[in-house]
Design a protein around this motif. Structure first.
Motif, PDB file in Angstrom:
ATOM      1  N   ASN A   1      -1.824  14.921  -6.415  1.00  0.00           N
ATOM      2  CA  ASN A   1      -0.642  14.298  -7.412  1.00  0.00           C
ATOM      3  C   ASN A   1      -0.876  12.788  -6.953  1.00  0.00           C
ATOM      4  N   VAL A   2      -0.009  11.968  -7.819  1.00  0.00           N
ATOM      5  CA  VAL A   2       0.140  10.633  -7.503  1.00  0.00           C
ATOM      6  C   VAL A   2       1.420  10.413  -6.607  1.00  0.00           C
ATOM      7  N   ALA A   3       2.155  11.374  -6.227  1.00  0.00           N
ATOM      8  CA  ALA A   3       3.302  11.249  -5.584  1.00  0.00           C
ATOM      9  C   ALA A   3       3.303  12.214  -4.234  1.00  0.00           C
ATOM     10  N   THR A   4       4.115  12.146  -3.345  1.00  0.00           N
ATOM     11  CA  THR A   4       4.231  12.961  -2.340  1.00  0.00           C
ATOM     12  C   THR A   4       5.149  14.122  -2.700  1.00  0.00           C
ATOM     13  N   ASP A   5       5.180  15.288  -1.749  1.00  0.00           N
ATOM     14  CA  ASP A   5       6.028  16.322  -1.924  1.00  0.00           C
ATOM     15  C   ASP A   5       7.354  16.010  -1.538  1.00  0.00           C
ATOM     16  N   ASP A   6       8.691  16.692  -2.051  1.00  0.00           N
ATOM     17  CA  ASP A   6       9.893  16.532  -1.332  1.00  0.00           C
ATOM     18  C   ASP A   6      10.101  16.905  -0.104  1.00  0.00           C
ATOM     19  N   ILE A   7      10.354  16.212   0.713  1.00  0.00           N
ATOM     20  CA  ILE A   7      10.606  16.571   2.195  1.00  0.00           C
ATOM     21  C   ILE A   7      12.018  16.818   2.477  1.00  0.00           C
ATOM     22  N   SER A   8      13.042  17.031   1.497  1.00  0.00           N
ATOM     23  CA  SER A   8      14.615  16.880   1.998  1.00  0.00           C
ATOM     24  C   SER A   8      14.922  17.918   2.796  1.00  0.00           C
ATOM     25  N   ASP A   9      14.097  19.390   2.664  1.00  0.00           N
ATOM     26  CA  ASP A   9      14.492  20.233   3.389  1.00  0.00           C
ATOM     27  C   ASP A   9      13.831  20.622   4.787  1.00  0.00           C
ATOM     28  N   MET A  10      13.124  19.714   4.984  1.00  0.00           N
ATOM     29  CA  MET A  10      12.436  19.587   6.351  1.00  0.00           C
ATOM     30  C   MET A  10      13.352  19.474   7.629  1.00  0.00           C
ATOM     31  N   ASP A  11      12.955  20.055   8.894  1.00  0.00           N
ATOM     32  CA  ASP A  11      13.610  19.548  10.192  1.00  0.00           C
ATOM     33  C   ASP A  11      13.609  18.029  10.464  1.00  0.00           C
TER      34      ASP A  11
ATOM     35  N   LEU B   1      -3.519   5.285  -3.443  1.00  0.00           N
ATOM     36  CA  LEU B   1      -3.926   6.042  -4.528  1.00  0.00           C
ATOM     37  C   LEU B   1      -4.898   7.186  -4.002  1.00  0.00           C
ATOM     38  N   ALA B   2      -5.775   6.988  -3.502  1.00  0.00           N
ATOM     39  CA  ALA B   2      -6.758   7.724  -3.434  1.00  0.00           C
ATOM     40  C   ALA B   2      -6.466   9.071  -2.465  1.00  0.00           C
ATOM     41  N   VAL B   3      -5.945   8.665  -1.366  1.00  0.00           N
ATOM     42  CA  VAL B   3      -5.561   9.501  -0.122  1.00  0.00           C
ATOM     43  C   VAL B   3      -4.443  10.509  -0.921  1.00  0.00           C
ATOM     44  N   THR B   4      -3.363   9.864  -1.350  1.00  0.00           N
ATOM     45  CA  THR B   4      -2.335  10.679  -1.995  1.00  0.00           C
ATOM     46  C   THR B   4      -2.809  11.798  -2.978  1.00  0.00           C
ATOM     47  N   LYS B   5      -3.798  11.573  -3.897  1.00  0.00           N
ATOM     48  CA  LYS B   5      -4.192  12.395  -4.758  1.00  0.00           C
ATOM     49  C   LYS B   5      -4.973  13.425  -3.983  1.00  0.00           C
ATOM     50  N   LEU B   6      -6.026  13.009  -2.848  1.00  0.00           N
ATOM     51  CA  LEU B   6      -6.835  13.988  -2.347  1.00  0.00           C
ATOM     52  C   LEU B   6      -5.861  14.920  -1.375  1.00  0.00           C
TER      53      LEU B   6
ATOM     54  N   GLY C   1      -7.639  -9.014   1.238  1.00  0.00           N
ATOM     55  CA  GLY C   1      -8.286  -7.889   1.277  1.00  0.00           C
ATOM     56  C   GLY C   1      -7.845  -6.694   1.727  1.00  0.00           C
ATOM     57  N   THR C   2      -6.751  -6.976   2.715  1.00  0.00           N
ATOM     58  CA  THR C   2      -5.886  -5.736   3.251  1.00  0.00           C
ATOM     59  C   THR C   2      -5.128  -5.081   2.069  1.00  0.00           C
ATOM     60  N   PHE C   3      -4.664  -6.105   1.158  1.00  0.00           N
ATOM     61  CA  PHE C   3      -3.871  -5.577  -0.128  1.00  0.00           C
ATOM     62  C   PHE C   3      -4.529  -4.739  -0.993  1.00  0.00           C
ATOM     63  N   LEU C   4      -5.822  -5.000  -1.133  1.00  0.00           N
ATOM     64  CA  LEU C   4      -6.809  -4.249  -1.805  1.00  0.00           C
ATOM     65  C   LEU C   4      -7.028  -2.973  -1.488  1.00  0.00           C
ATOM     66  N   ILE C   5      -7.218  -2.931  -0.167  1.00  0.00           N
ATOM     67  CA  ILE C   5      -7.892  -1.731   0.742  1.00  0.00           C
ATOM     68  C   ILE C   5      -6.584  -0.896   0.547  1.00  0.00           C
ATOM     69  N   LEU C   6      -5.416  -1.298   1.109  1.00  0.00           N
ATOM     70  CA  LEU C   6      -4.191  -0.475   1.139  1.00  0.00           C
ATOM     71  C   LEU C   6      -3.789   0.131  -0.276  1.00  0.00           C
ATOM     72  N   GLN C   7      -4.157  -0.631  -1.416  1.00  0.00           N
ATOM     73  CA  GLN C   7      -3.767  -0.086  -2.530  1.00  0.00           C
ATOM     74  C   GLN C   7      -4.646   0.985  -2.910  1.00  0.00           C
TER      75      GLN C   7
ATOM     76  N   SER D   1       2.665   6.856  -5.181  1.00  0.00           N
ATOM     77  CA  SER D   1       1.646   6.040  -4.237  1.00  0.00           C
ATOM     78  C   SER D   1       1.241   4.838  -5.041  1.00  0.00           C
ATOM     79  N   GLY D   2       1.722   4.422  -6.243  1.00  0.00           N
ATOM     80  CA  GLY D   2       1.123   3.191  -6.982  1.00  0.00           C
ATOM     81  C   GLY D   2       2.085   1.933  -6.900  1.00  0.00           C
ATOM     82  N   GLU D   3       3.220   2.323  -6.344  1.00  0.00           N
ATOM     83  CA  GLU D   3       4.391   1.355  -6.044  1.00  0.00           C
ATOM     84  C   GLU D   3       4.021   0.217  -4.990  1.00  0.00           C
TER      85      GLU D   3
END
Length: 358
Positions: free
Chosen positions: A173-183, A164-169, A154-160, A278-280
């Motif tokens: 996009n289905v991926a997060t933004d690049d954070i390499s230039d952040m403090d 996906l849903a929160v990242t798109k919201l 159940g936790t697996f399905l919830i997290l999956q 997010s789908g990995e």
């Protein structure tokens, strides 16, 4: 006058000592059988066999950089396989471990980027979320008595779905933004995803963390009261509770250890690639469980070690990269894993029976 002499009793020498009679309960087992009884011996022999096989089949494996890559692949599996193994020794397993890694990485990335905060704040929030997921799994398990298979499925399905849903919201996009230039990024990368030079070969820091965590887990299992609790609740939780073992505490903290492992591997992925898909993570939980099973842990609990999963993870890394270096079709990787898993289970079963045979 006649005199009589009283005969002195004859003195007989004590019988020569013979071999001490023993029954089956007191018979001393040979060193070989005592070694075979160790859960990590079978997988160690298997790891040596796989290593030698690919040394012959793929000569490029002998190169230092190739071995560094094998160790890196092994470490990313092995860091998670360790808490999964401890959980299995405690009689449970976690199907949400794979997607929990991605949940942790997504949390750290989005908290840092969307709120424009130092990345260390995202790392801390991700740790809290990962531990909370583990605590939730353990709490539901002990309160309801449901099998860990159902709870963590159940936790697996919830997290999956949430990944996906929160990242798109949030990102669109289905991926997060690049954070390499952040403090704070460079400092976090140095801790979770840096490399260091050994004889001209770049070795990932995760290899060091993997071995350090394995040493710590071995010490906990063999030298602490908590380690005794893990074996006790895995063997029989009712018997463990009867002798004063805090079963609820032990089960919940074991799930939280899996959460900690998911957080650590998630941070490595985030600071290695600067962004997260997010789908990995789907299917990785089976890899972690298989590495623990190949390492000698029983699905029924109460038996296993922390060293065995180290060799199990190494076998996975060796096969994964060895197939590539040998120039074979990588589609055979899953087939190799299936053969390794089935073979390890059969070998471990034979070894345990041989070690306990009187």
């Amino acid at each position: 006058m006649s005199m009589t002499r009283q005969a002195e009793p004859a003195v007989t020498a004590p019988p020569a000592p013979g071999p001490k009679e023993t029954d089956g309960r007191t018979r001393q087992r040979s060193l070989t059988l005592r070694l075979l009884a160790r859960p990590e011996v079978g997988v160690f022999l298997g790891a040596v066999a796989v290593f030698v096989f690919f040394l012959i089949a793929a000569p490029s494996v002998r190169d230092g950089s190739s071995m560094a890559t094998v160790l890196y692949q092994s470490s990313t599996i092995g860091i998670m396989a360790l808490p999964v193994a401890l959980l299995m020794i405690g009689g449970e397993f976690d199907l949400s471990a794979g997607v929990a890694v991605v949940t942790s990485a997504l949390t750290a990335s989005m908290v840092s980027y969307q709120l424009t905060m130092n990345v260390w704040m995202g790392v801390i929030v991700a740790l809290v979320v990962s531990l909370a997921v583990g605590a939730f799994n353990g709490w539901v398990l002990v309160k309801t008595g449901l099998p860990s298979f159902l709870v963590t499925l159940g936790t697996f399905l919830i997290l999956q779905g949430v990944n996906l849903a929160v990242t798109k919201l949030v990102t669109g996009n289905v991926a997060t933004d690049d954070i390499s230039d952040m403090d704070g990024f460079d400092q976090a990368k140095a801790l979770f995803a840096s490399s260091f030079d050994v004889g001209g070969v770049q070795v990932k820091i995760t290899v060091v963390w993997w071995l350090a965590f394995a040493a710590l887990a071995t010490w906990v299992l063999l030298r602490t009261k908590y380690g005794n609790w893990i074996f006790a609740v895995g063997g029989s939780k009712e018997s463990a509770r009867a002798v004063g073992v805090p079963v609820t505490f032990t089960k919940i903290t074991l799930f939280m250890l899996v959460g900690f492992g998911a957080w650590f591997v998630g941070m490595h992925q985030l600071f290695s690639f600067n962004t997260v898909q997010s789908g990995e993570g789907v299917g990785q939980e089976l890899i972690y469980i298989a590495a623990a099973v190949i390492g000698g842990c029983l699905l029924t609990g109460g038996y296993g070690s922390a060293i065995g999963p180290v060799f199990g993870a190494f076998m996975f890394g060796m096969v994964n990269q060895g197939i590539v270096y040998a120039g074979w079709n990588p589609d055979w990787f899953k087939a190799f894993l299936g053969v390794m898993l089935l073979g390890a289970v059969l070998i471990n079963l034979y070894v345990r029976r041989a070690a306990t045979r009187r």
